[in-house]
Each structure stands twice: as C-alpha cells, then as structure tokens.
Design an enzyme around this catalytic site. Structure first.
Site, mmCIF file in Angstrom:
data_model
loop_
_atom_site.group_PDB
_atom_site.id
_atom_site.type_symbol
_atom_site.label_atom_id
_atom_site.label_comp_id
_atom_site.label_asym_id
_atom_site.label_seq_id
_atom_site.Cartn_x
_atom_site.Cartn_y
_atom_site.Cartn_z
ATOM 1 N N HIS A 1 92.922 89.589 85.274
ATOM 2 C CA HIS A 1 93.057 89.357 83.834
ATOM 3 C C HIS A 1 91.792 89.785 83.074
ATOM 4 C CE1 HIS A 1 96.962 87.567 84.060
ATOM 5 N NE2 HIS A 1 96.568 86.652 84.936
ATOM 6 N N SER B 1 97.171 80.290 84.580
ATOM 7 C CA SER B 1 96.970 80.993 85.852
ATOM 8 C C SER B 1 96.352 80.090 86.914
ATOM 9 C CB SER B 1 96.028 82.187 85.649
ATOM 10 O OG SER B 1 96.503 83.044 84.662
#
Lengths: 435, 435, 435, 435
Positions: free
Chosen positions: C375, C287
């Site tokens: 997340h 990410s």
C-alpha cells in the site's frame, strides 16, 4: 370511552383510504385514464401496496361488486342480439358483458410494474377465495387476463445452469417443490452436464422464473429417484444419453394458478432436447404418486372402481387382503422403511397391482391423483410402476415408496389425451398386464 | 364446356381447402387444442399463409359467422344474471358472451409465429372492412386482443441511432410517413447527436419497430421544417439543448390500427429525455395541418362554426375575403411557391387567422384535422402557428405552407385533454389573440 | 536385470517425447510457424498438457538453454552498435538480444487456448524456481511477455455481485485470501448493496477473474474487521455512504506473479466509486499487519531502527519493556484472546506505539511487512492503527489483533509514493504523534 | 524586425511544448510512472493529440534518439554474457538491450485510449519513414509491440452482416480497397445469404474493424468478378454452396503495417465456413494481378527469367511477339475494352501464357506481384488464370483484364508455403501446362 374514540378514528381513516382508492379506480377507468393512464396506474399501484388486510378486503369488495357489468344493459343488449344477430349488436353486447374491472386491470398493466402488481393482487385474492364465493367472478376475470398475458407464445424458455446469475439460482432452491434442493452443492449437481433445467420467463418479469423443470439425461428409464439427486455422482458421458427423464417440475408464481404452463414447458423442453440430442429416444418422467397412500388407507371398495371387469375386481380385492395381512392390518406400518423392506414378495407385488388400479381407474375422476391427472391430461402414457422408487420419508408416507414413469411419446400425445378425456388411461402393456 | 369443368374443379379445390381450414379451427378450439395446441396452431398458420384472396374471404366469413356467441345461450345467461346478479351467473354470462374466435386467436398466439400471424390477419381484414360491415365484430375482437397484447406495459421503448442494425434502420426509411427519408445520408443526419429517434418494440417481434418518433433537440421552438431535416447541418452542442421538438411520428404496423401507441410513445420519450437532459424545458411538436387547404377551399360558412362569438365571426369572414381577393379568387394559386411568396402581408395574416379558426373550432368535430385531433386528444396545447413553415410541395398543397406547434406540458396534459373532450381546444394566449 | 530393461525403455520413451517436443518448438519457430502457426501451436499445447513432471523439467531445460540468444552474435551486434549507434545497428542488436523463446511464446499465444497455456507454464515454472537459478532468465522472459499482455489497458474491470454467474462467484469463494468466505451465505452478505466487489478480467479469459477487491461503503473509517464481514448485518442506506474501505484483495492467477495488478485495480475502483457516489470522501483500507508479531517476538533492537531520533528510541525501548512485563515476558501469551483482553491500558498503548515504529521504520526495508509495503509503494498513507481490530485467531497470531488503515488520497498518491521510495513513510499526524 | 521577433516567439513556444513533452515521457518512465502511470499516460496522450507536424517531428526525434539503449552498457552486458552465458548475465543483457521507449509505449498503453494513441503515432511515423532512415529503429519497436498486442490469439473474428450496426458497415464502405463499394445498396448485396464478410476486432477497439474479407459462396470456382458484385443478382440457395471464393480483402488500420493479419483471417474464415457448411469443398480466391501490365509493358527479357528451361523461354518470347503484333506494337491499346475484345484467339492465349510466366517466375522475387506474393506465401496454390475476368477500367489497366484463382487447400498449405520460400510456385497442372 377512549377505545371507542380510537376505533372511530381508525374507521374514519379506513374510510378515507378506501374513498381515495375508489377515486383512483374511477379516474383510471375514465377517458383521462385512457389517454394519460400511466401516472394514474403508477399511483394506484403504490396505494395498493400500502393496504393492510382489512383495506385489501374492502378493495376486493369494490372490485367485485362495483365494477360488475350492469345487468339491465347486458339484458337489453342480449335481447337485441337474439332478435337480430348483427355485428353491431354483437359489438354492443361484448362491450356490455365485459366487467369494467377487466379494462381497469389492463390499464394498471400499462404502468412499468403493472404486471407484477396484478400478480400480487391475484395472490392475495386466492388466499381469500375459499371463504369468499362472491369473489369468484373477480378471480375468473384475473385468471382470464393473466392467461392471455402469460400465453406460452409470449414466454421465453431459457436454460438455467451454473452460468446463470446467483440471484436466479437462489429462486430455484426456494421454489423446488418436489425434491427439495439442499443448498448450493445440491443445486450444482443438478446443473451438471448430464442434467438440464429449463424455466419459462415473461419479458416483463425477466428475473422471475415462472415455472421450471429438472431433467436427467440417462442411458435408460430411471426406476428410483435417489441416484438422480445424489450429490456426488459422476456425470454421464454425452454419447450415452438415450433417455430424458423429467424428475421435478415446480411453479414459482402462485398468482398464476389455473394458467396452464407446465404442459407447454414439458413439450417445449422435449422438442428442444430432441433437436440438440437426436439420439435421445425416450422422454419420460419419474413422478411421485402423492395420493396413493391416503386412498389405500381409506379402505376403498375396489369392486366399485369405474370400468372394471369382474375378474379384475376379484384379483384386486385379493391383493388388498394380501397386503393387509402382510402388515398386520396396519398400513401405516409401511411408512417405516425397515418394515417396508421386510414385506414378502407377494405383498410387494400386491402393492404394485393396487397402484396400477389406482392410476388406471381413479385418475380419470376429479378426485384422482393430481400428478397423474396432470401428466395423463397432457397426453402422457402410464408406462411403468417402480416399487421402492422413493424410500425417503416423504415417498414412503405418500405412496409407500412407489414411483411412476409417464411416457411422453410426442407422436401419440393427442390420442392419449383424447382417450383420457373420454375416461380411459393410456398405458403400456406392462401396466395393463398387472390388472 | 371445358371452362365450366375447370371452374367446377376450382370450386371443388376451394371447398376442400376451406373444409380443411374449418377442421383446423375446430380442432384448435377443442380440448385437444387446449392441451396440445402448439402444433395445431403452427399447422393452421401455415395453411393461412397459403390462401389466395378468395379463400381468405371465405375464411373471414367462417370466423365472422360461425364463431359468434350463441344468441340463445347469451340471452338465457343475461336473464339469469339480471334476475340474480351473482358471481356464478356472471361467470356463465362472461363465458357465453365472448366470441369463441377470441379463444381461437389466443390459441393461435401460442405458436412461435402466432402474434405475427394474427397481425397479418388483421391487415388483410382491414382492407376488406370498408366493403364488409358484417366483419366489424370480428375486427373489434381482433382489435380488443391486440390492444391487450400490445399494451404499452409490454412494449420496450428503444433508442434507434447510427449504432442500430442496418436491417432496422432500413425499416425507418421505408415507413417514415411525414417527411420522407431520402436514403442513408438523410437518415444519418436524423440520427446525429442532436437528434433522437425512439421506437416501440414487442418482445415477440424484436426486430420490428411498431411505431417511431423523431425528435430534434434545439435551442428554441422551431417554426419551419426545412432546417430540421437539412442533410448537411451541423449538430447543436448539447449544452444548448432547451427544446425537444417531435417533428415526425410514423406507424410501421398497419395491423395495429386503433391500438393507441403514439400517445404513450410521445409521453414516454418526453419523460426519458427529461431525465437525461434536465435543462430541457419545452416539449413540443412541429406538425403538419393536412386538412386545412381542403377545408378552406370548400368555402366554409365561417359564421356557422361552433362556439363562435359574433364579433369573431365577422372578423373571420373578413379574413376569408381578404385572402380570396389577394389570390384573385383562386386559392389553388397559393400552392405555387412563387405566388405564395408574393402574398401581401394582410393576406398572410388572414391565412394565419383562418388556420387558428380551423384548429380552434373544427378540431373538436370528428371531421377535424387528424393530426390536430391526435395531439389535442393526447392533452397537448395549440401553441403557435407558423406560416411558411413548410414550403415543400406537400406542405403547400395540404396547408398553404402552414405548420403548427403543439405543446406537451406534462403537468397540464390531463386538464387539456378533459377540455378537448368537452369541446374546447386548449391554446396559448398568442393563438387566442388571433381570434 | 528386468528393472534395468524397464528403466531403459522408460528413458527411451522420455527421450522420444522430448525429441517430439523439440521438433514442435523448432517448427513453430520456423518460417512455417510464422505463416501457418496456429495448428502447430495447438498441437504443441496439447502435447505440453500431457507431460509428467520429469518431462516438464526437461522441456524447461530446453526452453532455458537451447533458446537463449547466441552470445557471439549479440557481442558482435553490441560492438557494432557501440562503434556506430545507428538505427540499423540497433535493429540488429535488438533482434539478436531477444531470446528466441519469446517469439516461441508469442506464437503459442496465437492459438485459441494459448494465453491460458502460457499461464500454466509459468505456474509450473514458479514451483521449480526456488531450486533452479538457471531458469531465472526464462522466468523473466515469461514475466515480461505476460506483463505486456496483461497490461491494465487491456483488462476489463467488472463489478461482481449477486447477479453474476454462480461459476464466477464460486471462484471468489475459492480464491479469497485475506478473510476466508464461509460459503454462499457469507458471500451473499459481501455482495449486498453496501458492499462492492470488483475484478479484472482479460478478454481472452473472460470467465477467469485475475484479481478482485472487496469494498465496504461505510459512514466512517472502520476500526475492526468483524462488523464488516458479519453475515447478518443490515445494509447501510446509500445516502450515508462516506467512506469506501478496501478490506480484502486477492489474486486468483498465480501464473501472473510479478505482474502488477492490485495497484491499478484499487485506483480504478476508487475512481469509479468516486464518479458513482460523489459524496464518498475517503478511500482507505482496513488491512492486516502479517509480519508484526514475528518481528516483535524476535526482540528487535529498537535503537537500531533506521532514521530514529534518540528520544524516540528511548521511548520505544520503554514500550517494549512495558509490554514484556505485562505478559510475563512471554509475548505468545497475547495470542490468547482472554489474556489479550486483560492487558492493562499502558501495555495496550505500548503495543500500538511499537506497531507505529514497525510500520514507520521497517516498511521501507525489503524485509518489511508485505501488506504495508504494497500500500505504501502504491502511494497510500499510513493513517491509523486499530488495536483489537481483528481478534480472530489469525489476527491475534499475526499481529496481536492490530489492524491498519491506509489512506488513498488520490491527489497525494504520487508524492507519498516518491517519499516511500526515498525511505520515508507518509503518515497521518495521529500516527506521527505516537512516536 | 517584427518578423524576427515573431519567429523567435514561435521557436520559444515550440521549445516549451517539447520540453513539457520530454518531461512527460521522463515522468512516465520513472518509478512514479510505474505505480501511478495511468493519469500520466492520459495526460501525455492529450498533449500528443495537440501537436502540429513540426512538433511531432521533434517528438519523434526525442523518441528515436534520446530513448535508445545505452551502447556502452549493452556492450558491457554482452561481454559479460559472452564470457559466462548465465541466466543473470542474460537478464541484465535483455534489460540493457531493450529500448526504454518500448517500456514508455507499454505504459502509454495502460491508459484507456492508449492502444489507439499508439496506432496514431505509428500512422504518423510511417508517413515520415521514407525520408527518415534514422526513425527505422523506432518503427521496428512500434511494429514489435503492436505485433505482440495484435496477436491473432487476442483478436476476435466476427461476421459482419445486414444486422451489424450502421456505424460499422459504413467503415466497410470506406475501407474496401479492391472492388469499391458503391453505396448502401451495393453493400447490401455483398451481405446477402450467399455472401459472407468477416472482420478481425481487437477487444480494446471494439468498434474498429482491423481487416475484413469478403467471401462469395458459389456452385463452382468463379472466373470473373462482375457476376459476384452485381447488385441485383439473386442469392444462391444454400444447398448449392460448394465453393467459398475470397474476392476482396482490405486493411482498415494503416498503423498496423507489417503486422500479419490477412493470412490468419483467411485461414480462420475457411475453418469456420468448413464447420458451418461441411459440403464446401473448395476454398479459393478471385484475385487481381496488379503488377502484370506494368511488367509486360516494360518489355522484359523473358529468356532471363529465373529457373526457366530453354524450350519454355523460346515459347514465351514467341507469345510476347504474337501479342505485340496483335496490338500493333502498342500494349496500351489493350486497356481499351473494345480493342481488347477484338484481340484474335492466339493473342488471347499468348496473354494467358505470359501471365502464367509472370506469376510462376516473378512472384518469388521481392519485386513480384504483391497480391500473388501474399497468397503464395500464405501457402495457397496458383490454380487458374481467367482472361477477361475483370473488364472494368481498373482491371484492364492493371492486368489487361486477367484475374487469378489461388487455391487454399488446408492440408497442403505448409508444403506450398515451404516450396514458395525455396523459390518455387505451387501451381495446378493446368497452369503448369501453359508453360
């Protein structure tokens, strides 16, 4: 010394591979193969896919020479049948005269990947054929079987559009043979609402287009290719569709050479479009003329064209001269778009007249233009010549920019076809008037 | 007088119909038919469907006699090929020896309903065949083409279950040939989670099952049919599946007689079930023995059975006598379930021994039991005899209640098949011990 | 004078349009609308699609102010319910407190294109929201309804691959928000056998992906993005798949803002991949860290970070100084790949430490990094920091090249989520050791 | 003594089960449930499916009483909103006034089988409702959510025919509520080419028809049911279709009580048939009159019917007397087909007049005939009365054999519906003339 040893070893491996293959074909052709053939066929196909070129040569030798009908048996059966043409004698003859390799190929075909494997064999064979007359009977057997299996009655015609899977569209880009597709944006334009693309598929090869045709739906018969394949053109409104123009047809499967598909595809597409859009009145092509420039540059003796009246011959010779004069004796100059554009009007007209003569008199010969022969033999009519129809380099090189409309008039197709087979080209009044 | 006029008029109409048909076949076989055959084929099929029996007879005459290969041409080609077996000579021979009607049938098949029409023709032909030897070559041509088109590689095997369309399920009820399906509730039981039904389909006839097989998934090899087809039984839990028993196989398309499908279907089903349920260890049948009672009642000379040792012959004759004594000399009495049930143990054993002899020694003869010949020729092994396996009237009448398990051991199939073709029946130790 | 007249005419037209719309909503909300609402809804949707911006503003005013619950009625019902909390009082209260516009939107949704129309309304509304606090309740009503209709239980998760329709793939190219897809060849690589792409679809909008996620199947947890999206890399053999790395997740439908989909998609994909590839052991992301550079350039007071021990604070301040010294006081210099590459090892380490601090202590604040918050709130764990993970311009600009792996350990997801909600970031030992 | 111990143990188990359920709902409603709710929902559904009746009672108590909105909070919010009706106050109010159980049910619905589980809950609840007023608010919440999820815009209308899966057809046989389907042959007739059957399906329950309607395509408006459902009738040729008669409509999902589906289904079917068969001119029903006999036997005071002129009242009373006289004062005698057939003409006419009065004046009352109320509220018109339309036992018992045609004139539906809501029945001249 070492090299000799190596060579001997290689020869031995080769021999062993071939021996195994022959054993495989023998088992597949035996009673075992009849009843339990699927695993045998699968195994043979796997072996075939591993062969190198030399091994494949040897395998073709085996197919072509060891699996012929037995001449003595056939002769005996033919004599019996000639003496007494009964059903029993005929059955015996039919069996004796068929090459055992046909049964072998049918049994190969029972395995899941069998059809694809037979097509691969044919592709490999076709490459060898020009050098190998002895493989002709094998090739004829393959063509015969494939013709039966790829019978149009077994094929599915499907529309291809922007909803089709990418994996299929990619194949169109790859196989488009007439007007190359320049990437996804180009393809996208060709699948807009005023374009159609149809392909034949075989149920056994559901993801493989066999042949596809591209169609433009238009207000009138098109006279140039550029507007049809322009990427950023605006789609035509459906209520204005009057003409369906087939502007490209491409085969995707070289293994099917000699199996007639295009003819059936065009007619089936025409029928389907007619049902869907009853206002469509005209089904035609916009086609290249790939042999024209070569023919014209060969300085043909126009007076010798078949079936030509004397007056016409004289006029054609005059046109030939006009054209030559206009380009300073060098026809190659006309491949240049600038020079071509400067051609005076009489020379332009001469070019069109000569194209009409080429199509009208040469096409019936086996050496005639292949595209013309394809459409005329399908029963289409030579409808219109379009000078300057394709000014792209390929169009100038092949035909000095000339393009042709062939007309598919579904009611006259049989008559035109018969005419063509008897040596006369069906043509419109306008084309007739050129000669 | 009036009758004569009427008859004459009818003859004339008949003649006209036939003349039109012959014209149709001629056109379809011509160059026209090659290029524009789809409408011609469609037209011919429509005409064929309107023929009455007499007209169809005449059409078969035409197909069988006017569309034979030309004996003289074939003989000439065969002589050339015998003299010089070149590819060119072979191609010429192959073309000359193939009946033109084969090409006719291939062209019929190009039309959308062509395959179905050819199947209808074959069905009509098969009815006539027993009286008409002259149609044998035509029938062989049809079988040859259908065999190529209905190649297992082209067929789709599909599972049929309670999620299948009613229109398809209805066809199973109609065509089940072994153990009749008694309505929708009965069918439903046969499609429960511990039952399987698979059928072959041709892509051109997607709603028509060609052949189907019914399978029961069981904890052990079954010895009687009644529990398998009982409507209200409880489905077995999947973790107990160990045996797949094929208990019924039925053809749905009589036009495909002589085209081997059952053999391929059984093996493909076995492979698929094996993949799906790795714990399945045994693939077998539970089969009827339809010829046993007729054979036994014919008082066969058991000493004359092929391949029989003297000791065995003596024992068989003794068994024959035991059985006859037990039923008072009248074997027909055993068709009665009550009398059958009262049979003393030695007579029961004698019956089983005689069935083993029938299967082990008669099956290799062309006159042997057709079900046994089918499975043994497929490469199955005679595994077990089940006296009292089918006490329903049909089972008693055909085989005094005896049923048979044939075992499909996929690893031994080829060997068993070879053995059978050489005249020996592959059998389990238990069956061997009976003799 | 003329201008005034024109303006007056325009105002009148506007007023008429709006009056018609209000009439339409009134009829749709009446008893007529309840029983015969589909044509009314269709009609209203057509009108809405023709509105200009000013008219749409007026329509939103109407929705937001004329279709509120009636304060007096609600108060009365609330008082009755407070006095006696019976079912009857509650039913009355629930009805009174629901905005009539919710029923209006539900009735709009009965028409075939209703769902799409409501999504279009929400998109238009969201653009206005920053300037219009008075539309907040309307927006909440829309979000509430869309949340109920786009419930994950109603969505279909589908794999997207190279067999998907081009029209769908095109939408991926358009909407990819993290690592832009550079045309069809790039897309093709991302759909190879070692890549996966999954999207959510709503049954009412079957051709519109709502959100999609791209996954790489890898032998180990990835530390840089470049190898994952390289066009010409060779697909990994399936037997080496051990890690599923989510490397991009993109929303396609802005009208669904605030409706949680990504969280459910990631978990459903993980479950499906786990079933399909039992050897997959790790589900993680690779990410970006989009807020890191902005934060660091803002010279944050590290000692003031929440929940920090004194020793850690001192070390972080030292790291901050080390980094500043290494780039001559100008952090912007690190956006340059060359300068970044010359960073001495201690400064590199300092950068990583600071990223760990940023993620570990800032993410729990509403102002924290949005990707990290997404997340971590989903229940993932901060697993590893990858300096130099994205050296493309965007990666350098946003996070000095830093990338992050978040780990989805399906067994610990709930615990990690709870921790995060209580203000603590779940992290691996390696990350903890950095602080 | 022992019994007491046993009872105590059972109470304890009960208490434990319930405590676990409450914990499950609490977790699902928490922040955990928001982000990781799918496994929690799955788990809760599994528990619910294991509950016995007493446990389910207790669970409903929990849902109905512990998950209500908090009266004090709602009151505070309502007061704030009444004082200042801002968006913020409204948002707070909306949140406070919605029962938390609604969010619980939405989260249950995220799990794969969630929708089916919520329907099962509703079915169980509806059985308890007559005895439990305290569950009314819970029931209203369920109806509200199901109404939103089973919005006609989300449903798929599909034609059901003989090509549909047996598993679906079986459900029609099971659920047909008006004219029972007598096995597969009966069903087959109802799916012939001149019959139609359409059902609504929800995408989440693709194999479960929610409601279906049976339609006959006819040359004219039908006056009796027997010919429509006769098994061996010959299908009508499509060119003669002029009338579509809805002769049966059945719900399959009791959990959807109160969610309007039939109204939408009939209109959508009418639109689709109109598109498919432009020559269809009339859409009507052939409906039972289930409440007529009960009403007539109750000796109603006809003069007291609402909205009746004096002259009409007198005529109705005369008709009532005529009928009573004809059957010797015992209306029950008319349930006997033989006695019914002997009814003199004036008594027949009296029966029809009384039916017209029943429909025209009673239907607008909540106690009116439910079938009549359904169609009239949908906007249909009372078109024709058919004495002797259903002489089967059920038809005689419910309505002395009377059947009704209601006409769906799509252009007048709104007007008729409005009329009905205002207390007047839309009717044809012929029916009006009866009164």
């Amino acid at each position: 010394m070492l090299d000799e040893l190596r060579e001997a070893a290689a020869r031995q491996r080769q021999a062993r591979t071939l021996a195994l293959l022959k054993l495989g074909t023998k088992r597949l052709l035996s009673a075992r193969g009849e009843m339990n053939g699927v695993p045998l066929a699968r195994d043979l196909i796997e072996r075939l896919d591993l062969l190198d070129d030399a091994q494949l040569d040897a395998f073709f030798d085996h197919l072509a020479h060891d699996l012929d009908p037995d001449p003595a048996t056939v002769l005996r059966c033919a004599q019996a049948y000639a003496a007494q043409p009964t059903a029993q004698h005929l059955i015996a003859l039919t069996e004796a005269a068929e090459s055992p390799r046909q049964e072998l190929l049918r049994r190969l075909n029972r395995s899941p990947g069998g059809t694809a494997a037979v097509l691969r064999l044919r592709r490999a064979l076709l490459k060898r054929l020009p050098q190998r007359d002895d493989l002709l009977a094998l090739s004829a057997d393959l063509r015969h079987l494939l013709g039966s299996w790829f019978n149009p009655g077994f094929l599915k015609m499907k529309r291809v559009d922007w909803n089709s899977p990418a994996v299929l569209l990619e194949k169109l880009i790859l196989h488009e043979a007439v007007h190359a597709i320049d990437g996804w944006d180009d393809l996208r334009r060709r699948l807009q609402p005023d374009r159609r693309c149809f392909a034949f598929f075989h149920p056994q090869l559901p993801d493989e287009p066999l042949i596809f045709v591209e169609v433009a739906l238009l207000p009138e018969m098109p006279d140039a290719i550029a507007p049809l394949i322009q990427k950023d053109s605006t789609p035509l409104a459906p209520e204005r569709f009057r003409v369906a123009a087939f502007y490209s047809i491409s085969n995707c499967e070289p293994g099917l050479r000699g199996v007639s598909l295009g003819n059936f595809l065009i007619k089936q597409v025409a029928e389907q479009l007619q049902r869907e859009w009853p206002r469509l009145k005209t089904f035609c092509t916009l086609s290249p003329l790939p042999g024209f420039a070569v023919w014209l540059r060969s300085a043909p003796d126009l007076a010798a064209l078949p079936g030509l009246g004397r007056g016409v011959a004289t006029r054609l010779q005059a046109a030939q001269q006009t054209l030559l004069d206009a380009c300073g004796g060098d026809l190659d100059a006309l491949h240049n778009p600038l020079r071509h554009a400067q051609l005076p009007e009489p020379a332009q007209a001469a070019l069109t007249t000569l194209a009409a003569a080429y199509l009208g008199h040469v096409s019936t010969l086996p050496t005639g233009d292949p595209v013309a022969r394809f459409h005329l033999d399908n029963g289409a009519r030579l409808e219109r010549l379009n000078p300057g129809g394709n000014m792209a380099p390929k169009g100038l090189r092949q035909a000095f920019g000339m393009m042709v409309n062939y007309l598919y008039d579904l009611d006259r197709i049989e008559a035109s076809h018969d005419k063509f087979r008897r040596g006369t080209v069906a043509r419109s009044r306008a084309v007739s008037a050129l000669l």
